[in-house]
Design a protein around this motif. Structure first.
Motif, mmCIF file in Angstrom:
data_model
loop_
_atom_site.group_PDB
_atom_site.id
_atom_site.type_symbol
_atom_site.label_atom_id
_atom_site.label_comp_id
_atom_site.label_asym_id
_atom_site.label_seq_id
_atom_site.Cartn_x
_atom_site.Cartn_y
_atom_site.Cartn_z
ATOM 1 N N ARG A 101 0.819 -1.249 -0.036
ATOM 2 C CA ARG A 101 0.143 0.037 0.139
ATOM 3 C C ARG A 101 0.887 1.330 -0.192
ATOM 4 N NH1 ARG A 101 -2.480 -3.005 -1.806
ATOM 5 N NH2 ARG A 101 -4.443 -3.738 -1.174
ATOM 6 N N HIS A 125 -7.733 3.727 -5.357
ATOM 7 C CA HIS A 125 -8.037 4.102 -4.338
ATOM 8 C C HIS A 125 -7.765 2.673 -2.978
ATOM 9 C CE1 HIS A 125 -11.010 3.614 -0.886
ATOM 10 N NE2 HIS A 125 -11.087 5.132 -1.001
ATOM 11 N N ASP A 126 -7.706 1.549 -3.689
ATOM 12 C CA ASP A 126 -7.380 0.589 -2.789
ATOM 13 C C ASP A 126 -6.090 0.414 -2.522
ATOM 14 O OD1 ASP A 126 -10.136 -0.474 -2.775
ATOM 15 O OD2 ASP A 126 -9.915 -1.844 -4.421
ATOM 16 N N LEU A 128 -3.633 2.849 -2.131
ATOM 17 C CA LEU A 128 -3.317 3.907 -1.226
ATOM 18 C C LEU A 128 -3.442 3.712 0.039
ATOM 19 C CD1 LEU A 128 -4.132 7.077 -3.734
ATOM 20 C CD2 LEU A 128 -1.864 6.533 -2.715
ATOM 21 N N LEU A 134 -2.968 11.017 -4.782
ATOM 22 C CA LEU A 134 -3.041 10.400 -6.207
ATOM 23 C C LEU A 134 -2.818 11.647 -6.921
ATOM 24 C CD1 LEU A 134 -3.738 8.726 -8.310
ATOM 25 C CD2 LEU A 134 -6.198 9.312 -8.096
ATOM 26 N N ASN A 169 -15.113 7.983 -6.380
ATOM 27 C CA ASN A 169 -14.388 6.826 -5.875
ATOM 28 C C ASN A 169 -13.637 7.030 -4.685
ATOM 29 O OD1 ASN A 169 -14.455 4.575 -8.443
ATOM 30 N ND2 ASN A 169 -14.680 6.499 -9.497
ATOM 31 N N GLY A 170 -13.920 7.973 -3.959
ATOM 32 C CA GLY A 170 -13.459 7.923 -2.553
ATOM 33 C C GLY A 170 -12.307 8.796 -2.581
ATOM 34 N N PHE A 171 -12.036 10.041 -3.148
ATOM 35 C CA PHE A 171 -11.163 10.971 -3.042
ATOM 36 C C PHE A 171 -11.526 12.272 -2.793
ATOM 37 C CE2 PHE A 171 -9.279 7.382 -5.744
ATOM 38 C CZ PHE A 171 -8.014 7.200 -5.131
ATOM 39 N N ARG A 201 -6.492 13.329 -2.387
ATOM 40 C CA ARG A 201 -6.206 12.560 -1.574
ATOM 41 C C ARG A 201 -7.288 11.621 -1.475
ATOM 42 N NH1 ARG A 201 -3.384 15.643 3.503
ATOM 43 N NH2 ARG A 201 -2.554 13.671 3.705
ATOM 44 N N ARG A 202 -6.761 10.199 -0.897
ATOM 45 C CA ARG A 202 -7.806 9.114 -0.743
ATOM 46 C C ARG A 202 -8.591 9.760 0.642
ATOM 47 N NH1 ARG A 202 -8.540 4.629 2.398
ATOM 48 N NH2 ARG A 202 -9.031 2.679 1.417
ATOM 49 N N GLN A 203 -9.674 9.380 0.818
ATOM 50 C CA GLN A 203 -10.562 9.854 2.091
ATOM 51 C C GLN A 203 -10.039 8.783 2.965
ATOM 52 O OE1 GLN A 203 -14.586 9.869 0.857
ATOM 53 N NE2 GLN A 203 -14.546 11.936 0.011
#
Length: 205
Positions: A101, A125-126, A128, A134, A169-171, A201-203
């Motif tokens: 990761r 996402h997965d 990070l 990103l 997508n979670g950013f 940034r990934r949440q």
């Protein structure tokens, strides 16, 4: 012509080096880079962007699905005697995700080649760590003239549409900057293709 066939001559174009340095400079302005960062460059080609960033980061995994590009990259790493750059043959749309990761994932002119944007963004996402960064450098939406031959992919991106998709997508903390202008001459006329850097940034959750 495939990327495998173009690999040996890829670095001969000075514009590609200039472009990579411009993206690297913009990344330094948007992301707090340091030697503790574990980074992944996806679609690395011959590694021009990672070579421009290698003194700013810790370990870097350079992934591509072109064996020809990776062979050139391996030779460059050996000549430079860099031990923290690690080439990896990987297609995130077909291969299992790496177990590592990352603190940072970045791409340059890769996303427009990938048809399934949701799938690749979910993979990013997965891969990070929570709050990881990103960075996507790619073309603004263009009229289809950039590739000058039949092309399967995206003719650049509308920033608002891409930003919305990245957010879904979670950013979060999504920012776009124009970082370079690619100039080409088509039928005697100059055409300009802006290159953006999107950072996000990934949440955490």
């Amino acid at each position: 012509m495939s990327f495998d066939e173009r690999a040996a001559e890829w670095d001969n174009d000075p514009m590609r080096h200039e472009r990579a340095k411009a993206v690297a400079t913009a990344m330094r302005q948007r992301v707090p880079l340091n030697k503790t960062i574990l980074a992944l460059e996806y679609g690395c080609g011959t590694g021009l962007l990672s070579f421009a960033l290698q003194s700013d980061l810790g370990e870097i995994v350079l992934a591509d699905n072109s064996l020809g590009m990776l062979q050139v990259l391996k030779e460059k790493i050996a000549v430079a005697n860099l031990t923290h750059l690690h080439p990896l043959h990987l297609d995130l749309l077909t291969d299992p995700l790496p177990t590592q990761r990352f603190d940072l994932i970045y791409t340059m002119l890769t996303l427009h080649h990938i048809l399934d944007l949701n799938r690749i963004l979910l993979a990013f996402h997965d891969l990070l760590k929570p709050n990881g960064y990103l960075c996507i450098a790619d073309l603004d939406k263009e009229d289809g003239s950039y590739h000058r031959q039949p092309f399967i992919g995206h003719h650049g991106f509308d920033r608002q549409e891409l930003g919305s998709l990245v957010n879904k997508n979670g950013f979060t903390d999504i920012v776009f900057d124009t970082v370079y202008i690619i100039t080409r001459f088509l039928a005697g006329e100059e055409k300009q293709y802006p290159l953006f850097l999107m950072t996000a940034r990934r949440q955490h959750t």
